[in-house]
Design an enzyme around this catalytic site. Structure first.
Site, PDB file in Angstrom:
ATOM      1  CD  GLU A 731      11.630   5.560   1.635  1.00 49.76           C
ATOM      2  OE1 GLU A 731      11.210   6.237   2.345  1.00 49.76           O
ATOM      3  OE2 GLU A 731      12.217   5.876   0.456  1.00 49.76           O
ATOM      4  CB  CYS A 765       5.842   3.207   7.293  1.00 50.42           C
ATOM      5  SG  CYS A 765       5.275   3.181   5.801  1.00 50.42           S
TER       6      CYS A 765
HETATM    7  P1  NAD Z   1      12.824  -4.245  10.614  1.00 51.44           P
HETATM    8  O1  NAD Z   1      13.581  -3.045  10.992  1.00 51.44           O
HETATM    9  O2  NAD Z   1      12.740  -4.896  11.843  1.00 51.44           O
HETATM   10  O3  NAD Z   1      13.014  -5.229   9.409  1.00 51.44           O
HETATM   11  C1  NAD Z   1      13.118  -4.777   8.133  1.00 51.44           C
HETATM   12  C2  NAD Z   1      14.126  -5.737   7.566  1.00 51.44           C
HETATM   13  O4  NAD Z   1      15.483  -5.725   8.045  1.00 51.44           O
HETATM   14  C3  NAD Z   1      13.621  -7.383   7.551  1.00 51.44           C
HETATM   15  O5  NAD Z   1      14.164  -7.735   6.473  1.00 51.44           O
HETATM   16  C4  NAD Z   1      14.802  -7.741   8.626  1.00 51.44           C
HETATM   17  O6  NAD Z   1      15.005  -8.992   8.538  1.00 51.44           O
HETATM   18  C5  NAD Z   1      15.935  -7.031   8.263  1.00 51.44           C
HETATM   19  N1  NAD Z   1      16.739  -6.674   9.247  1.00 51.44           N
HETATM   20  C6  NAD Z   1      16.668  -6.882  10.783  1.00 51.44           C
HETATM   21  N2  NAD Z   1      17.884  -6.688  11.468  1.00 51.44           N
HETATM   22  C7  NAD Z   1      18.801  -6.446  10.580  1.00 51.44           C
HETATM   23  C8  NAD Z   1      20.282  -6.028  10.482  1.00 51.44           C
HETATM   24  N3  NAD Z   1      20.653  -5.783  11.526  1.00 51.44           N
HETATM   25  N4  NAD Z   1      20.947  -5.862   9.272  1.00 51.44           N
HETATM   26  C9  NAD Z   1      20.136  -5.780   8.198  1.00 51.44           C
HETATM   27  N5  NAD Z   1      18.851  -6.099   7.998  1.00 51.44           N
HETATM   28  C10 NAD Z   1      18.149  -6.323   9.063  1.00 51.44           C
HETATM   29  O7  NAD Z   1      11.237  -3.588  10.197  1.00 51.44           O
HETATM   30  P2  NAD Z   1      10.074  -4.393  10.194  1.00 51.44           P
HETATM   31  O8  NAD Z   1       9.443  -4.944  11.305  1.00 51.44           O
HETATM   32  O9  NAD Z   1      10.002  -5.569   9.050  1.00 51.44           O
HETATM   33  O10 NAD Z   1       8.766  -3.435   9.530  1.00 51.44           O
HETATM   34  C11 NAD Z   1       8.199  -2.444  10.392  1.00 51.44           C
HETATM   35  C12 NAD Z   1       9.156  -1.079  10.325  1.00 51.44           C
HETATM   36  O11 NAD Z   1       9.197  -0.604   9.047  1.00 51.44           O
HETATM   37  C13 NAD Z   1       8.230   0.019  10.880  1.00 51.44           C
HETATM   38  O12 NAD Z   1       9.316   0.859  11.644  1.00 51.44           O
HETATM   39  C14 NAD Z   1       7.622   0.728   9.642  1.00 51.44           C
HETATM   40  O13 NAD Z   1       7.526   2.137   9.935  1.00 51.44           O
HETATM   41  C15 NAD Z   1       8.937   0.607   8.864  1.00 51.44           C
HETATM   42  N6  NAD Z   1       8.359   0.812   7.450  1.00 51.44           N
HETATM   43  C16 NAD Z   1       8.543   1.956   6.792  1.00 51.44           C
HETATM   44  C17 NAD Z   1       8.054   2.225   5.477  1.00 51.44           C
HETATM   45  C18 NAD Z   1       8.444   3.688   4.548  1.00 51.44           C
HETATM   46  O14 NAD Z   1       8.216   3.442   3.392  1.00 51.44           O
HETATM   47  N7  NAD Z   1       8.995   4.398   5.378  1.00 51.44           N
HETATM   48  C19 NAD Z   1       7.281   1.168   4.875  1.00 51.44           C
HETATM   49  C20 NAD Z   1       7.098   0.169   5.331  1.00 51.44           C
HETATM   50  C21 NAD Z   1       7.400  -0.148   6.566  1.00 51.44           C
END
Ligand code: NAD
Length: 971
Positions: A731, A765
């Site tokens: 997501e 999001c």
């Molecule tokens: P992010 O992508 O920075 O991090 C999400 C998770 O991924 C964290 O646990 C992080 O440690 C991990 N991560 C980071 N780099 C990684 C990699 N290379 N490999 C594997 N894991 C890795 O996102 P965020 O800042 O935590 O959240 C905000 C983002 O999430 C926004 O873009 C938002 O739109 C999205 N979001 C989407 C939904 C949805 O349901 N579509 C819901 C909530 C948040």
């Protein structure tokens, strides 16, 4: 008993006398008039009534006659039967080609004349004329300035100013003699009034009220606080008491408050208020009404899962009204009773009772609504009773919701006026004593089906106290350290991730050990060990673990919400909402697994048996974001577990303590070691390592597009001896738009956009970051939105009244600041509010005039930054909205049935919301998720979600042996 019988006799005698004296019919029920005929139709045909009221509601805000005519068609052409007066009108417009300008004027005039039945007009002359007519026979009045919704401090000030001007007019017109009264809507004196911020709301509302009360006192005009929705009731009473305890208002002005007999707790509130008045020796007036928000209270409280505060049965309300009338009359030395009703029975009861208690006609009064029951009013006045008419003054637009409420009241099945003037109900029936046979059977019964966890009601003192205490408790904890958890071992690696309070980054909320590849390998090994037993555990038993976890979360809900306030900067309500959503996932996926766990038999053919079942995929990794630190993590984790997978859970490095609490809850309910393991660590290292590991079968991710796409890519690379192609559920982000067309209710649109764009600082999001508005209303919307944003309160969200807190960290703050600079190149600043504080505060900022394809209009910013774009028509608005790689949420504010339908069909988003905010999807009700660059996978909290975590298996057995086939099993 005898006394009761006597009273009952007296009520009938009084009733008979008034009944005989009533002559004439109120215009809305008079079928000789067109208004009466249309109302008669509404009472017979619910569908027509809905359309009519909706049309009346939208009409005053329409800017051009073309739109008026278009909407007349949209509402009344087609399926539903409409009275001749309307269909004929539509036909005439079409046949004779009457110009929209003429047709529009006729339609407006017609609705205006309907409104004038209930609203006296909008200027001093209208006021004087109507009041002169009323006061001819000594009728008194209470003026209510219409203006239903105030969305900004500026609008609140304007509302107060209008009252000050009204007091001057009243004073000039009635220097002495009849005692004028004004009725005020307390919530319109402070735009951010909310019981969650109890003290702040009292303080600021009183600031708004004081000038009015001073003037009222100086001019000798009395003031009555109207009662509003139940959620505000306690607060309005508290404001009433608090301001009239102030030295300067201790004696004057003469003041009153309206209380609603349909509320179950009115029987406590009134004695309590009487006690308060007695202790202070301050005479007050109580306007006893039945209550005007019955439908609203039932619908809204049921939606929220809160107890319905009103009696569901009309007779109970009538009975309550009689009991409370007695209470008021018996305490007339300290309370001036104002009996506000059009119900002959309730009125006769009050008169008979007053007589029995030897109360003079001057010691109490009746009140009626302007235009509602003139024949009854005259009959009472003729008998020398004091009568006050509640008289709304105002323009059509602010008056519409008042008008629709009055029309609803008049046309409801249980309306006394309808029964007496339209249905010709007999005197005997009208005078029946209210009689409640048994406890209300329509009360909700506990439900086996999934129900959303009710949010905490912060209008309840105890809930506010619990939350404040829980926040205090977290503040007093000093940097607690948490391990990571592999199998049944707690592991401390020596490397730590510190979690900081974004509102005060010097404050460490806690630290967790940070995992490395070594711990990741160990966790995968433990998961493989636990896997066999867990996958063989029955779906029902697996579901039972989720239900237990939900129970545990419920017990700890306030502590968890308080932690979110401190760890990720959520407001009280948002934090509580996140915990509720987490509980919802546990309850919902538990039930879903039970449903899917039932073996399905396919087909119905003799001699073969086809079984369809689901098996878990194997070992899963859950990678969660920080913005819904409990809900999303719980949803992803519990779905994977309940479907039989073993899970390694990597929380976001920005919310690891909340992540730990989730793990702790599962551990506390006895989940076997290895089924769920807690492995925080840097995403780019440990996250990527886990994603790429050949023993991982399933990756559930929520986060940014960049990381999501990277995961999809990594997961697509298969190692030589890898058993499965990895399943990725990702997501990702959104660039969500709200469309506002020329028929929108701007009160609602401004509130909805404000909440969607700036709730949790825009870090959802689903948040709105583009508003696309039709040209005609662009300036008005921008202006009102700007003023509304200027009015919201910002600061550390541990303060209950805060709307806007800090963003999550310094990096986010910097990135948002960069986008703001880009926005200044690409568009014009409509508003830039500087929010200061030692934490990561920024914005809010609103841009206009940016091109639809510009960076600020297409890239996810994830902060309190909004771009408003102008569209020439609805087609262009939809086209612009779809010019995005993302397709997550979208919204529309419109009262045009045709446009609503069009947007439903053409706006490409996973979740579309109409006439409401676009955030806050509820499990089971609004399954959540998008497509395009917003994600791969089916909707969280929906019926297809768990299917992604399992492999469907079909086994087909030939059951025919030696020509004999057993009876077939069927589902
Ligand atoms: P992010 O992508 O920075 O991090 C999400 C998770 O991924 C964290 O646990 C992080 O440690 C991990 N991560 C980071 N780099 C990684 C990699 N290379 N490999 C594997 N894991 C890795 O996102 P965020 O800042 O935590 O959240 C905000 C983002 O999430 C926004 O873009 C938002 O739109 C999205 N979001 C989407 C939904 C949805 O349901 N579509 C819901 C909530 C948040």
């Amino acid at each position: 008993m005898d006394r009761d019988l006597d009273l009952e006799k007296k009520i009938r005698t009084v009733g008979q006398e008034i009944y005989s004296a009533v002559s004439g019919i109120p215009p809305v029920f008079d079928t000789k008039r067109w208004i009466g005929r249309i109302m008669e139709w509404s009472m017979k045909n619910e569908d027509f009534k809905t359309r009519l009221f909706r049309f009346i509601d939208v009409l005053p805000s329409l800017k051009t006659d073309d739109v008026v005519v278009r909407l007349l068609h949209e509402y009344f052409s087609g399926e539903t039967e409409v009275p001749k007066i309307i269909s004929g009108g539509i036909g005439m417009i079409a046949r004779k080609g009457i110009a929209p300008i003429v047709a529009g004027r006729v339609i407006r005039k017609s609705v205006e004349s309907l409104a004038r039945q209930f609203i006296i007009g909008n200027d001093a002359d209208d006021l004087s004329r109507s009041l002169d007519t009323l006061s001819k026979d000594g009728t008194e009045f209470s003026i209510d300035l219409l203006g239903e919704v105030v969305v900004s401090d500026k609008e609140a000030r304007a509302y107060a100013e209008r009252y000050l001007a009204l007091l001057d007019i009243l004073h000039k017109r009635f220097p002495d003699g009849a005692q004028p009264d004004v009725s005020i809507k307390v919530s319109s004196f402070y735009s951010q009034l909310d019981p969650v911020d109890w003290e702040g709301s009292i303080t600021r509302t009183k600031e708004g009220l004081r000038p009015l009360l001073r003037k009222a006192r100086d001019l000798g005009i009395s003031v009555t606080f109207d009662m509003e929705q139940y959620y505000y009731k306690g607060l309005i009473i508290a404001i009433f008491k608090s301001i009239f305890e102030e030295e300067e208002f201790r004696e004057l002005p003469f003041s009153g408050i309206a209380l609603q007999a349909y509320l179950k707790d009115a029987s406590n509130d009134i004695p309590e208020l009487i006690g308060w008045a007695r202790d202070r020796r301050r005479k007050i007036s109580v306007r006893l009404v039945k209550g005007a928000y019955w439908d609203y209270e039932v619908v809204v409280n049921r939606q929220k899962g809160w107890p319905v505060p009103v009696f569901l049965n009309k007779e109970e309300t009538d009975l309550s009204f009689e009991r409370l009338t007695r209470l008021l009359l018996e305490n007339r030395d300290i309370v001036h009773p104002a009996i506000a009703s059009h119900n002959l029975r309730s009125i006769s009861h009050a008169i008979a009772l007053a007589d029995a208690l030897n109360i003079s006609k001057q010691a109490f009064e009746f009140q009626m609504l302007y235009g509602m029951a003139e024949p009854l009013r005259t009959a009472l006045r003729d008998r020398g009773f004091r009568m006050r008419v509640y008289t709304p003054l105002g323009e059509l637009i602010p008056g519409m919701s008042y008008l629709v409420r009055r029309l609803l009241e008049n046309t409801s099945n249980e309306s006394f006026l309808r029964r007496s003037f339209s249905q010709g109900t007999s005197f005997e029936d009208l005078m029946q004593a209210p009689h409640v046979q048994k406890a209300d059977s329509r009360e909700e019964t506990p439900n086996e089906h999934f129900r959303n966890e009710p949010l905490l009601d912060f209008s309840i003192t105890l809930n506010r106290k619990h939350m404040a205490d829980a926040i205090e408790a977290i503040k007093n904890k000093v940097n607690e350290k948490y391990p990571l958890c592999i199998g049944d071992r707690e592991v401390r690696t020596g490397q730590e991730l510190s979690s900081l309070n974004p509102a005060r980054p010097r404050e460490v909320v806690g630290s967790v050990s940070s995992g490395t590849k070594k711990e990741a390998d160990a966790a995968i090994e433990e998961a493989l060990k636990a896997s066999k037993q867990w996958r063989n555990t029955s779906p029902d038993k697996r579901a039972a673990h989720l239900f237990k976890a939900a129970e545990e979360m419920r017990k700890r809900r306030v502590e968890l919400a308080a932690l979110e306030v401190m760890e990720v900067g959520k407001t009280w309500k948002d934090a509580d909402g996140d915990v509720c959503e987490a509980i919802d996932y546990l309850e919902y996926y538990g039930r879903e697994m039970i449903r899917l766990g039932n073996l399905k038999i396919l087909g119905d053919y003799p001699g073969e048996e086809n079984e369809y079942r689901y098996q878990p995929k194997g070992i899963g990794v859950v990678i969660a974001p920080w913005n819904f630190p409990l809900a999303i993590a719980t949803g992803m984790t519990s779905a994977a577990i309940v479907s039989g997978n073993c899970v390694i859970f990597k929380p976001s490095g920005l919310s690891p303590i909340t992540g730990y609490k989730l793990f702790e809850i599962f551990k506390s309910i006895g989940l076997a070691p290895g089924v769920l393991q807690f492995l925080p660590g840097p995403g780019s290292e440990i996250g990527e390592y886990l994603v790429s590991h050949p023993d991982i079968d399933l990756i559930t991710f929520t986060g940014s597009k960049e990381v999501g796409l990277r995961i999809v890519q990594l997961a697509g690379e298969t190692a030589k001896d890898q058993r499965n192609v990895k399943k990725v559920i990702a997501e990702m982000g959104g660039k969500n738009a709200i469309l506002v067309d020329e028929t929108a209710d701007l009160d609602e649109a401004v509130k909805g956009i404000l909440e969607s764009a700036f709730g949790y600082q825009g870090q959802k999001c689903s948040a709105c970051s583009r508003v696309i508005v039709i040209d005609d209303i662009f300036s008005e919307l921008c202006q009102r939105l700007k003023e509304a944003i200027e009015s919201i309160r910002s600061g550390a969200p541990e303060g209950a009244g805060i709307f806007l807190g800090p963003v999550i960290d310094g990096l986010a703050q910097k990135k948002i600041a960069e986008y703001i600079e880009i926005g200044k190149q690409e568009g014009k600043v409509l508003l830039e509010r500087k929010v200061s504080g030692e934490g990561y505060f920024i914005g809010p900022v609103v841009f206009i005039d940016a091109k639809p394809g510009s960076r600020i209009a297409t890239e996810e910013i994830f902060g309190p930054v909004l771009t408003i774009i102008r569209a020439k028509d609805n087609d262009e608005a939809i086209r612009m909205a779809n010019e995005s790689l993302y397709a997550l949420t979208g919204g529309l504010f419109s009262r045009s049935p045709a446009n609503i339908q069009k947007v439903k069909e053409e706006f490409l988003v996973g979740n579309l919301y109409i006439n409401r905010k676009i955030t806050g999807a509820l499990v089971g009700r609004q399954p959540f998720g998008g497509f395009g660059m917003s994600g791969v996978g089916s909707k969280a909290g929906g019926p297809d979600y768990l299917l992604q975590f399992m492999n469907p298996i079909c086994s087909s057995e030939n059951t025919l042996r030696r020509g004999f086939a057993p009876l077939r099993k069927v589902n």
